[in-house]
Design a protein around this motif. Structure first.
Motif, short mmCIF file in Angstrom:
data_model
loop_
_atom_site.label_atom_id
_atom_site.label_comp_id
_atom_site.label_asym_id
_atom_site.label_seq_id
_atom_site.Cartn_x
_atom_site.Cartn_y
_atom_site.Cartn_z
N ILE A 1 29.41 -34.06 173.00
CA ILE A 1 29.83 -33.19 171.90
C ILE A 1 28.63 -32.38 171.40
O ILE A 1 28.73 -31.16 171.19
N ARG A 2 27.50 -33.04 171.22
CA ARG A 2 26.31 -32.32 170.76
C ARG A 2 25.89 -31.26 171.77
O ARG A 2 25.51 -30.14 171.39
N GLY A 3 25.94 -31.59 173.05
CA GLY A 3 25.58 -30.61 174.08
C GLY A 3 26.53 -29.43 174.11
O GLY A 3 26.12 -28.28 174.27
N GLY A 4 27.81 -29.70 173.95
CA GLY A 4 28.79 -28.62 173.93
C GLY A 4 28.62 -27.71 172.73
O GLY A 4 28.71 -26.49 172.82
N ARG A 5 28.36 -28.31 171.57
CA ARG A 5 28.14 -27.50 170.36
C ARG A 5 26.86 -26.68 170.49
O ARG A 5 26.82 -25.52 170.09
N ARG A 6 25.82 -27.27 171.05
CA ARG A 6 24.57 -26.54 171.25
C ARG A 6 24.77 -25.37 172.22
O ARG A 6 24.26 -24.28 172.00
N ARG A 7 25.55 -25.62 173.28
CA ARG A 7 25.82 -24.56 174.25
C ARG A 7 26.61 -23.42 173.61
O ARG A 7 26.31 -22.25 173.85
N MET A 8 27.59 -23.77 172.77
CA MET A 8 28.36 -22.72 172.09
C MET A 8 27.47 -21.94 171.12
O MET A 8 27.56 -20.72 171.03
N ARG A 9 26.61 -22.65 170.39
CA ARG A 9 25.73 -22.00 169.43
C ARG A 9 24.73 -21.09 170.14
O ARG A 9 24.47 -19.98 169.70
N ASP A 10 24.16 -21.56 171.25
CA ASP A 10 23.20 -20.74 172.00
C ASP A 10 23.86 -19.49 172.58
O ASP A 10 23.29 -18.41 172.57
N ARG A 11 25.07 -19.67 173.08
CA ARG A 11 25.78 -18.52 173.64
C ARG A 11 26.12 -17.51 172.56
O ARG A 11 26.00 -16.30 172.76
N ALA A 12 26.54 -17.98 171.39
CA ALA A 12 26.86 -17.07 170.29
C ALA A 12 25.60 -16.38 169.79
O ALA A 12 25.62 -15.19 169.47
N GLY A 13 24.48 -17.10 169.74
CA GLY A 13 23.23 -16.51 169.30
C GLY A 13 22.73 -15.46 170.28
O GLY A 13 22.22 -14.42 169.89
N ALA A 14 22.89 -15.72 171.57
CA ALA A 14 22.46 -14.75 172.58
C ALA A 14 23.34 -13.50 172.52
O ALA A 14 22.87 -12.37 172.72
N ARG A 15 24.61 -13.68 172.24
CA ARG A 15 25.52 -12.54 172.16
C ARG A 15 25.19 -11.69 170.93
O ARG A 15 25.21 -10.47 170.98
N ASP A 16 24.86 -12.35 169.81
CA ASP A 16 24.54 -11.61 168.60
C ASP A 16 23.19 -10.93 168.70
O ASP A 16 22.97 -9.87 168.11
N ALA A 17 22.25 -11.53 169.43
CA ALA A 17 20.90 -10.98 169.52
C ALA A 17 20.78 -9.93 170.62
O ALA A 17 19.75 -9.28 170.72
N ALA A 18 21.80 -9.76 171.44
CA ALA A 18 21.73 -8.78 172.52
C ALA A 18 21.64 -7.38 171.93
O ALA A 18 22.35 -7.04 170.99
N PRO A 19 20.74 -6.57 172.47
CA PRO A 19 20.61 -5.21 171.94
C PRO A 19 21.85 -4.37 172.25
O PRO A 19 22.48 -4.52 173.29
N ASP A 20 22.20 -3.52 171.31
CA ASP A 20 23.34 -2.63 171.50
C ASP A 20 22.90 -1.49 172.40
O ASP A 20 22.07 -0.67 172.03
N ARG A 21 23.42 -1.41 173.56
CA ARG A 21 23.01 -0.40 174.54
C ARG A 21 23.87 0.85 174.46
O ARG A 21 23.76 1.73 175.28
N GLY A 22 24.72 0.89 173.45
CA GLY A 22 25.55 2.08 173.29
C GLY A 22 26.65 2.18 174.32
O GLY A 22 27.03 3.28 174.73
N ALA A 23 27.18 1.06 174.75
CA ALA A 23 28.22 1.06 175.77
C ALA A 23 29.49 1.75 175.28
O ALA A 23 30.24 2.31 176.08
#
Length: 88
Positions: free
Chosen positions: A57-79
């Motif tokens: 459960i902890r690993g799954g929550r960490r994976r979800m949090r990391d994925r959400a953080g990477a998605r939010d931190a991704a630069p907007d490339r103007g797609a």
């Protein structure tokens, strides 16, 4: 994958919860059974399985949090912008 990890972790928690309930029930009704080696081994294995569920459960929550953080931190490339659009 993270959702599957969390669901599997929840399923693995059930033996530990059941073992904990039986430890309390046997401790209140038959204290002698708390020293039975087979029962203690069964409870220990069940609690170890539940600990594995907690780690999943902890690993799954960490994976979800990391994925959400990477998605939010991704630069907007103007797609979604087109040439000639005015900047926001």
């Amino acid at each position: 994958m993270a959702i599957l990890m969390i669901l599997l972790g929840l399923v693995l928690l059930l033996p530990g919860l059941c073992a904990g309930a039986f430890v309390v029930a046997f401790g209140l009704t038959e204290p002698k059974s708390l020293v039975d080696p087979e029962l203690v081994l069964l409870w220990a294995v069940s609690i170890a399985i539940a600990a594995g569920g907690i780690f999943l459960i902890r690993g799954g929550r960490r994976r979800m949090r990391d994925r959400a953080g990477a998605r939010d931190a991704a630069p907007d490339r103007g797609a979604d912008r087109h040439p000639g659009d005015t900047p926001p």
